[in-house]
Design an enzyme around this catalytic site. Structure first.
Site, mmCIF file in Angstrom:
data_model
loop_
_atom_site.group_PDB
_atom_site.id
_atom_site.type_symbol
_atom_site.label_atom_id
_atom_site.label_comp_id
_atom_site.label_asym_id
_atom_site.label_seq_id
_atom_site.Cartn_x
_atom_site.Cartn_y
_atom_site.Cartn_z
ATOM 1 N N ASN A 91 0.829 -1.224 0.000
ATOM 2 C CA ASN A 91 0.000 0.000 0.000
ATOM 3 C C ASN A 91 0.856 1.262 0.000
ATOM 4 O O ASN A 91 0.681 2.161 0.810
ATOM 5 C CB ASN A 91 -0.981 0.002 1.185
ATOM 6 C CG ASN A 91 -0.286 -0.006 2.537
ATOM 7 O OD1 ASN A 91 0.847 -0.440 2.659
ATOM 8 N ND2 ASN A 91 -0.974 0.488 3.555
ATOM 9 N N HIS A 171 -5.960 -8.570 5.102
ATOM 10 C CA HIS A 171 -6.447 -7.674 6.163
ATOM 11 C C HIS A 171 -7.960 -7.810 6.175
ATOM 12 O O HIS A 171 -8.654 -7.220 5.368
ATOM 13 C CB HIS A 171 -6.028 -6.215 5.894
ATOM 14 C CG HIS A 171 -6.475 -5.262 6.968
ATOM 15 N ND1 HIS A 171 -5.673 -4.262 7.473
ATOM 16 C CD2 HIS A 171 -7.650 -5.167 7.650
ATOM 17 C CE1 HIS A 171 -6.330 -3.602 8.425
ATOM 18 N NE2 HIS A 171 -7.538 -4.117 8.532
ATOM 19 N N ASP A 267 3.670 -5.152 11.837
ATOM 20 C CA ASP A 267 2.812 -4.185 11.150
ATOM 21 C C ASP A 267 3.382 -2.775 11.334
ATOM 22 O O ASP A 267 2.637 -1.826 11.590
ATOM 23 C CB ASP A 267 1.356 -4.245 11.645
ATOM 24 C CG ASP A 267 0.403 -3.578 10.646
ATOM 25 O OD1 ASP A 267 0.873 -3.113 9.583
ATOM 26 O OD2 ASP A 267 -0.809 -3.528 10.924
#
Ligand code: DOR
Ligand code: ZN
Ligand code: ZN
Length: 399
Positions: A91, A171, A267
């Site tokens: 992303n 996710h 993360d």
């Protein structure tokens, strides 16, 4: 170049043995009681040598948001945290959703001082790219809204993605997990649920026995913080999935003991402090430098064994993503190691961090158990609080 790590205790075959490790170029060539001659020697007396951690989930923000992080600063943070391999998420800006962008990211990642791999992004119409992509850890699927613009909520599209990749990293939150499982069942592929954060989610993941492998990842922030921490930290502790209750946190720790949790990953999602304090703050917290000290502190507190920690942070990530030659201290394996001092007590301090965003939700936490030296491909990249910049390389995977 050869390197000898002597006098330490080596984590091997699930136990600790007093042995010397001999490294030639980028490989562990001998683990022995003999003292061999090397170009350089590290005295690891009173220290433990574990496999370098494989962080299966980071956001190093390159290209597009290098004011938050880049492959050099992110990898410096990783090295300082005993992590020797990272897998970067797609992303970025632009997102890593076609082969050309992946090549561009590969070029940018060359400055990383820890080894690296990539998760490839999925969109509503990039199946052709997914079918062609080579040497990636997984295809990432966003079923929930978060940083970036990659959310997919069309089941037909999702099914097509799950069917076209050996392993998807997903996710998904809450009931989305059940939806994902109902689709993976129609395939022969595996699924890796990122950042499982609640008792219910964990239950959903392991409720049904199916032929496919279902892997569960948890993060340090969900293991060590709860929604109560929002009182002090405010938006600095806002991330997706959100911090949960103590009951949820307890379920994640139980999952660690009983084997329902398969991996711990950071993360690592850096944003500047200024951005985090805006009204429309972005989600995410940095984590590469604090994961190992938090977990070693938990080992000291007997919440976790060293064995389980090494499984969750080294052995399992290499197995799940089929990364070649990593995750174990073993002759013939890559010389990616973390030397840890379980007795060292130190405070997490924002101004000592290497991440470009230079803050941590754990600032001020006193922790016992720290990485002191990090070795990547036989090179010492972190020692005595200092970084040594040596370029690392992309990992490869077993078929
Ligand atoms: O908190 C988060 N931050 N969750 C995500 O899923 C994405 C990440 C980011 O990229 O900032
Ligand atoms: Zn996510
Ligand atoms: Zn993420």
């Amino acid at each position: 170049m050869s390197l000898l790590i002597k006098n330490g205790k080596v984590y091997q075959n699930h136990g600790l043995l007093k042995k010397n490790i001999f490294i030639k170029e980028d490989k562990i060539t001998k683990i022995t009681s003999q003292e061999l001659k090397a170009d350089k020697t590290i005295d690891a007396k009173n220290k433990i040598i574990i496999p370098g951690l494989i962080d299966g989930h980071v956001h190093f923000r390159e290209p597009g948001q290098t004011h938050k992080e880049d492959f050099l600063t992110g990898s410096m943070a990783a090295a300082a945290g005993g992590i020797t391999t990272i897998l970067d998420m797609p992303n970025t800006l632009p997102p890593t959703t076609n082969l050309q962008r992946l090549d561009e990211k590969r070029r940018l990642a060359r400055k990383s001082i820890v080894n690296y791999g990539f998760h490839f992004g999925s969109t509503t119409d990039n199946t052709a790219e997914i079918q062609k992509v080579k040497n990636v850890a997984s295809v990432k699927v966003y079923m929930e809204y978060t940083t970036g613009d990659l959310k997919i909520d069309n089941n037909e599209v999702l099914q097509k993605i799950f069917s076209n990749t050996r392993i998807s990293a997903v996710h998904a939150e809450n009931e989305q997990i059940l939806n994902a499982i109902s689709m993976i069942k129609n395939t022969n592929n595996d699924i890796y649920f990122c950042h499982i954060s609640s008792k219910e989610e964990l239950y959903y993941c392991k409720k049904e026995k199916i032929k496919n492998n279902i892997y569960v990842e948890v993060t340090p922030h969900h293991l060590f913080m709860t929604a109560k921490d929002l009182n002090n930290l405010g938006s600095l502790a806002e991330m997706k999935p959100h911090l949960k209750t103590e009951k949820d946190q307890k379920a994640l720790w139980e999952g660690i003991s009983n084997g329902k949790v398969n991996a711990i990953a950071t993360d690592h999602a850096p944003h500047t402090k200024e951005e985090k304090l805006e009204v429309n703050y972005p989600y995410g917290v940095p984590g590469c430098e604090t994961m190992l000290p938090l977990l070693l502190n938990a080992v000291n507190e007997k919440k976790l064994t060293l064995k389980r920690m090494v499984q969750l942070c080294c052995e399992n990530p290499s197995g799940i993503f089929k990364i070649k030659n990593k995750g174990f201290v073993k002759e013939g394996f890559d010389a990616d190691l973390s030397i840890i001092d379980l007795e060292l007590e130190k405070e997490v301090k924002n101004d000592e961090l290497f991440t470009k965003c230079r803050w941590s939700p754990f600032d001020g936490w006193k922790l016992k158990g720290w990485p002191v030296t990090t070795i990547v491909n036989g090179n010492i990249v972190f020692e005595n609080g200092k970084i040594n910049k040596v370029g690392a390389r992309e990992v490869s995977y077993y078929e």
